[in-house]
Design a protein around this motif. Structure first.
Motif, PDB file in Angstrom:
ATOM      1  N   ALA A   1       0.828  -1.212   0.000  1.00  0.00           N
ATOM      2  CA  ALA A   1       0.000   0.000   0.000  1.00  0.00           C
ATOM      3  C   ALA A   1       0.861   1.259   0.000  1.00  0.00           C
ATOM      4  O   ALA A   1       0.447   2.296  -0.544  1.00  0.00           O
ATOM      5  N   MET A   2       2.055   1.171   0.576  1.00  0.00           N
ATOM      6  CA  MET A   2       2.953   2.334   0.585  1.00  0.00           C
ATOM      7  C   MET A   2       3.786   2.436  -0.692  1.00  0.00           C
ATOM      8  O   MET A   2       4.583   3.365  -0.838  1.00  0.00           O
ATOM      9  N   ASP A   3       3.608   1.475  -1.597  1.00  0.00           N
ATOM     10  CA  ASP A   3       4.223   1.545  -2.920  1.00  0.00           C
ATOM     11  C   ASP A   3       5.739   1.703  -2.867  1.00  0.00           C
ATOM     12  O   ASP A   3       6.330   2.568  -3.522  1.00  0.00           O
ATOM     13  N   GLY A   4       6.395   0.864  -2.054  1.00  0.00           N
ATOM     14  CA  GLY A   4       7.856   0.835  -2.041  1.00  0.00           C
ATOM     15  C   GLY A   4       8.516   1.922  -1.222  1.00  0.00           C
ATOM     16  O   GLY A   4       9.718   2.180  -1.367  1.00  0.00           O
ATOM     17  N   MET A   5       7.781   2.579  -0.323  1.00  0.00           N
ATOM     18  CA  MET A   5       8.348   3.687   0.436  1.00  0.00           C
ATOM     19  C   MET A   5       9.554   3.269   1.274  1.00  0.00           C
ATOM     20  O   MET A   5      10.584   3.960   1.302  1.00  0.00           O
ATOM     21  N   VAL A   6       9.450   2.153   1.981  1.00  0.00           N
ATOM     22  CA  VAL A   6      10.541   1.727   2.858  1.00  0.00           C
ATOM     23  C   VAL A   6      11.786   1.412   2.033  1.00  0.00           C
ATOM     24  O   VAL A   6      12.907   1.810   2.381  1.00  0.00           O
ATOM     25  N   GLU A   7      11.598   0.717   0.925  1.00  0.00           N
ATOM     26  CA  GLU A   7      12.732   0.419   0.050  1.00  0.00           C
ATOM     27  C   GLU A   7      13.389   1.706  -0.450  1.00  0.00           C
ATOM     28  O   GLU A   7      14.615   1.841  -0.438  1.00  0.00           O
ATOM     29  N   THR A   8      12.585   2.669  -0.870  1.00  0.00           N
ATOM     30  CA  THR A   8      13.127   3.918  -1.399  1.00  0.00           C
ATOM     31  C   THR A   8      13.891   4.686  -0.333  1.00  0.00           C
ATOM     32  O   THR A   8      14.974   5.233  -0.602  1.00  0.00           O
ATOM     33  N   ARG A   9      13.371   4.724   0.895  1.00  0.00           N
ATOM     34  CA  ARG A   9      14.083   5.444   1.955  1.00  0.00           C
ATOM     35  C   ARG A   9      15.379   4.730   2.323  1.00  0.00           C
ATOM     36  O   ARG A   9      16.388   5.380   2.632  1.00  0.00           O
ATOM     37  N   MET A  10      15.381   3.399   2.278  1.00  0.00           N
ATOM     38  CA  MET A  10      16.634   2.686   2.511  1.00  0.00           C
ATOM     39  C   MET A  10      17.630   2.973   1.399  1.00  0.00           C
ATOM     40  O   MET A  10      18.827   3.186   1.650  1.00  0.00           O
ATOM     41  N   GLN A  11      17.159   2.991   0.168  1.00  0.00           N
ATOM     42  CA  GLN A  11      18.045   3.307  -0.949  1.00  0.00           C
ATOM     43  C   GLN A  11      18.626   4.706  -0.812  1.00  0.00           C
ATOM     44  O   GLN A  11      19.830   4.919  -1.021  1.00  0.00           O
ATOM     45  N   ASP A  12      17.772   5.662  -0.473  1.00  0.00           N
ATOM     46  CA  ASP A  12      18.248   7.032  -0.305  1.00  0.00           C
ATOM     47  C   ASP A  12      19.263   7.129   0.837  1.00  0.00           C
ATOM     48  O   ASP A  12      20.239   7.889   0.755  1.00  0.00           O
ATOM     49  N   ALA A  13      19.036   6.372   1.901  1.00  0.00           N
ATOM     50  CA  ALA A  13      19.967   6.378   3.022  1.00  0.00           C
ATOM     51  C   ALA A  13      21.312   5.794   2.619  1.00  0.00           C
ATOM     52  O   ALA A  13      22.369   6.320   2.994  1.00  0.00           O
ATOM     53  N   ILE A  14      21.294   4.712   1.868  1.00  0.00           N
ATOM     54  CA  ILE A  14      22.544   4.091   1.407  1.00  0.00           C
ATOM     55  C   ILE A  14      23.365   5.085   0.592  1.00  0.00           C
ATOM     56  O   ILE A  14      24.571   5.266   0.818  1.00  0.00           O
ATOM     57  N   LEU A  15      22.718   5.744  -0.364  1.00  0.00           N
ATOM     58  CA  LEU A  15      23.429   6.704  -1.202  1.00  0.00           C
ATOM     59  C   LEU A  15      23.918   7.889  -0.380  1.00  0.00           C
ATOM     60  O   LEU A  15      25.042   8.383  -0.589  1.00  0.00           O
ATOM     61  N   ALA A  16      23.110   8.352   0.559  1.00  0.00           N
ATOM     62  CA  ALA A  16      23.508   9.490   1.392  1.00  0.00           C
ATOM     63  C   ALA A  16      24.707   9.144   2.268  1.00  0.00           C
ATOM     64  O   ALA A  16      25.604   9.978   2.461  1.00  0.00           O
ATOM     65  N   ILE A  17      24.742   7.932   2.806  1.00  0.00           N
ATOM     66  CA  ILE A  17      25.870   7.518   3.644  1.00  0.00           C
ATOM     67  C   ILE A  17      27.145   7.446   2.813  1.00  0.00           C
ATOM     68  O   ILE A  17      28.199   7.980   3.198  1.00  0.00           O
ATOM     69  N   GLY A  18      27.078   6.790   1.663  1.00  0.00           N
ATOM     70  CA  GLY A  18      28.246   6.733   0.800  1.00  0.00           C
ATOM     71  C   GLY A  18      28.711   8.122   0.387  1.00  0.00           C
ATOM     72  O   GLY A  18      29.911   8.414   0.350  1.00  0.00           O
ATOM     73  N   SER A  19      27.763   9.003   0.102  1.00  0.00           N
ATOM     74  CA  SER A  19      28.106  10.361  -0.306  1.00  0.00           C
ATOM     75  C   SER A  19      28.743  11.135   0.850  1.00  0.00           C
ATOM     76  O   SER A  19      29.646  11.951   0.634  1.00  0.00           O
ATOM     77  N   SER A  20      28.286  10.893   2.058  1.00  0.00           N
ATOM     78  CA  SER A  20      28.888  11.529   3.235  1.00  0.00           C
ATOM     79  C   SER A  20      30.346  11.107   3.383  1.00  0.00           C
ATOM     80  O   SER A  20      31.236  11.940   3.577  1.00  0.00           O
ATOM     81  N   TRP A  21      30.603   9.807   3.300  1.00  0.00           N
ATOM     82  CA  TRP A  21      31.976   9.315   3.405  1.00  0.00           C
ATOM     83  C   TRP A  21      32.851   9.876   2.287  1.00  0.00           C
ATOM     84  O   TRP A  21      33.968  10.338   2.530  1.00  0.00           O
ATOM     85  N   PHE A  22      32.335   9.816   1.082  1.00  0.00           N
ATOM     86  CA  PHE A  22      33.087  10.300  -0.082  1.00  0.00           C
ATOM     87  C   PHE A  22      33.382  11.794   0.046  1.00  0.00           C
ATOM     88  O   PHE A  22      34.506  12.245  -0.218  1.00  0.00           O
ATOM     89  N   THR A  23      32.420  12.576   0.473  1.00  0.00           N
ATOM     90  CA  THR A  23      32.595  14.017   0.601  1.00  0.00           C
ATOM     91  C   THR A  23      33.658  14.356   1.632  1.00  0.00           C
ATOM     92  O   THR A  23      34.498  15.245   1.416  1.00  0.00           O
ATOM     93  N   ALA A  24      33.645  13.673   2.763  1.00  0.00           N
ATOM     94  CA  ALA A  24      34.655  13.923   3.792  1.00  0.00           C
ATOM     95  C   ALA A  24      36.049  13.614   3.263  1.00  0.00           C
ATOM     96  O   ALA A  24      37.011  14.349   3.539  1.00  0.00           O
ATOM     97  N   TRP A  25      36.168  12.530   2.522  1.00  0.00           N
ATOM     98  CA  TRP A  25      37.464  12.147   1.928  1.00  0.00           C
ATOM     99  C   TRP A  25      37.930  13.207   0.926  1.00  0.00           C
ATOM    100  O   TRP A  25      39.087  13.618   0.935  1.00  0.00           O
ATOM    101  N   VAL A  26      37.039  13.681   0.073  1.00  0.00           N
ATOM    102  CA  VAL A  26      37.393  14.723  -0.894  1.00  0.00           C
ATOM    103  C   VAL A  26      37.785  16.009  -0.182  1.00  0.00           C
ATOM    104  O   VAL A  26      38.800  16.643  -0.501  1.00  0.00           O
ATOM    105  N   ASP A  27      36.996  16.422   0.803  1.00  0.00           N
ATOM    106  CA  ASP A  27      37.288  17.652   1.534  1.00  0.00           C
ATOM    107  C   ASP A  27      38.615  17.574   2.276  1.00  0.00           C
ATOM    108  O   ASP A  27      39.242  18.609   2.553  1.00  0.00           O
ATOM    109  N   ALA A  28      39.025  16.373   2.615  1.00  0.00           N
ATOM    110  CA  ALA A  28      40.313  16.185   3.304  1.00  0.00           C
ATOM    111  C   ALA A  28      41.485  16.138   2.334  1.00  0.00           C
ATOM    112  O   ALA A  28      42.639  15.968   2.764  1.00  0.00           O
TER     113      ALA A  28
END
Length: 409
Positions: free
Chosen positions: A341-368
């Motif tokens: 009924a939520m049409d994949g909402m939980v999956e989408t939020r997990m996907q967004d979280a995965i990408l955001a976490i990787g982007s956070s790590w990558f950004t810190a490495w670049v900024d350093a």
């Protein structure tokens, strides 16, 4: 983020262990978003960032200051897009903070609150104050007031009392240094959660760890910022109605963020979300995650409410064997209907979280400065780190959650 629905016979510890699935999974999958220069280090330590993704939840059993880092009850302060909530951490604290000052030789307490922050016609930022004493100025320079909070109060954030210097406080108001015998700052903001502010601060810490080449700090902070980013992607971490108490839906927190992924994530969720991206505006990025989560809140609640009223109660809850005990939880068929009924909402939020976490790590490495991580491959835990981890585990196994429990148990 992901914690199992309250059980009638299962211990809190066993229940928490069961509910750690989501955090571990999204941290693990975030590794595969990283560029080749970072991949050997993170692949080598993938078990660490997976296992330690749950340390912030365990720390709720060790310190009262941990819980507020996991959520923000943004709807306590108004309605979307929440202009009442400053996106700057210092401004949020001072806007909803309070100063209580006792004048020397007196028992009178002067109280100062910030009623609003506005831009004066002359172009200068000013703080409009609500005061209880005619001798105090109605207006202060916002710049001076922010500096005062940054220097005198924020370094004490994790202390039981905030006691800024009486002399510095008197100077802020243009009074003699000996005017006040005691000054106390009161926090009226943090109890409603600080996750976007904590994410921005932790991002800076991660960048500094990469700059130092401190492998142990890199791994620890990467693991923990992953947890907080995951929490920011959960709609129920953005509301005072975080466990359905206000809508007669108690237990929905764990239903959405724990039961659904545990049942369906490894059966059909797509974890491959593309490559990590550089985050140019960290403040906006983390706030967008929170606000995007909050936009989904009505659907989370209304869909479950509708289903609970149309599906017979005896088809909603079942008993399952978990860790040798029988617990009451949502039936798999009922959970599947909610998921669909939520049409994949939980999956989408997990996907967004995965990408955001990787982007956070990558950004810190670049900024350093994109340091070479290959030299850090064989880092080993220190004795202090092992002892701290053992103590954390003991607090978790034996203690009670300190601060507000936002897990939905």
């Amino acid at each position: 983020m992901f914690t199992l629905l309250s059980a009638f016979t299962l211990s809190d510890t066993a229940m928490e262990e069961w509910g750690f699935f989501g955090h571990r999974r999204i941290n693990r999958m975030a590794v595969f978003t990283l560029p080749p220069e970072m991949m050997p280090f993170f692949r080598h330590h993938i078990e660490y960032v997976t296992d330690h993704a749950v340390d912030p939840d365990k720390r709720r059993y060790a310190t009262k200051h941990e819980a507020v880092r996991h959520y923000i009850d943004i709807d306590h302060w108004g309605v979307h897009p929440f202009p009442e909530v400053p996106r700057n951490w210092t401004e949020a604290l001072l806007r909803y903070g309070e100063l209580r000052m006792i004048k020397a030789g007196s028992t009178d307490t002067l109280v100062v609150e910030v009623a609003s922050i506005l831009r004066a016609n002359n172009g200068r930022d000013t703080a409009l104050l609500k005061v209880n004493h005619p001798d105090l100025p109605l207006y202060l320079s916002l710049k001076d007031y922010k500096t005062y909070w940054q220097e005198e109060i924020q370094p004490q954030y994790y202390e039981d009392e905030w006691l800024p210097s009486p002399a510095a406080t008197a100077a802020l108001f243009g009074w003699p240094a000996e005017t006040f015998s005691r000054v106390e700052a009161i926090d009226h903001f943090s109890e409603y959660g600080i996750v976007p502010y904590h994410l921005e601060a932790t991002q800076r810490q991660l960048t500094r760890a990469f700059e130092r080449g401190d492998a142990r700090s890199i791994l620890r902070i990467c693991s923990e910022i992953g947890h907080y980013i995951g929490d920011a992607h959960v709609p129920l971490h953005t509301t005072e109605n975080y466990n359905g108490e206000m809508t007669n839906q108690v237990g929905i927190h764990a239903f959405w963020e724990s039961r659904l992924p545990e049942l369906f994530a490894d059966k059909g969720y797509d974890y491959f979300v593309g490559k990590a991206e550089y985050i140019r505006d960290k403040n906006d990025y983390f706030w967008t995650a929170v606000l995007d989560s909050h936009k989904l809140l009505d659907s989370v609640l209304l869909i479950e409410k509708r289903l609970s009223q149309t599906i017979p109660p005896d088809q909603q809850f079942c008993f399952e064997e978990r860790l040798g005990r029988s617990i009451r939880t949502q039936c798999e068929d009922y959970a599947k209907v909610y998921e669909q009924a939520m049409d994949g909402m939980v999956e989408t939020r997990m996907q967004d979280a995965i990408l955001a976490i990787g982007s956070s790590w990558f950004t810190a490495w670049v900024d350093a400065g994109q340091p070479d991580l290959n030299a850090l491959l064989d880092t080993q835990a220190t004795e202090d780190e092992l002892r701290e981890q053992k103590e954390l585990e003991q607090e978790f196994q034996q203690g009670e959650s300190k601060g507000r429990d936002h897990s939905g148990k």
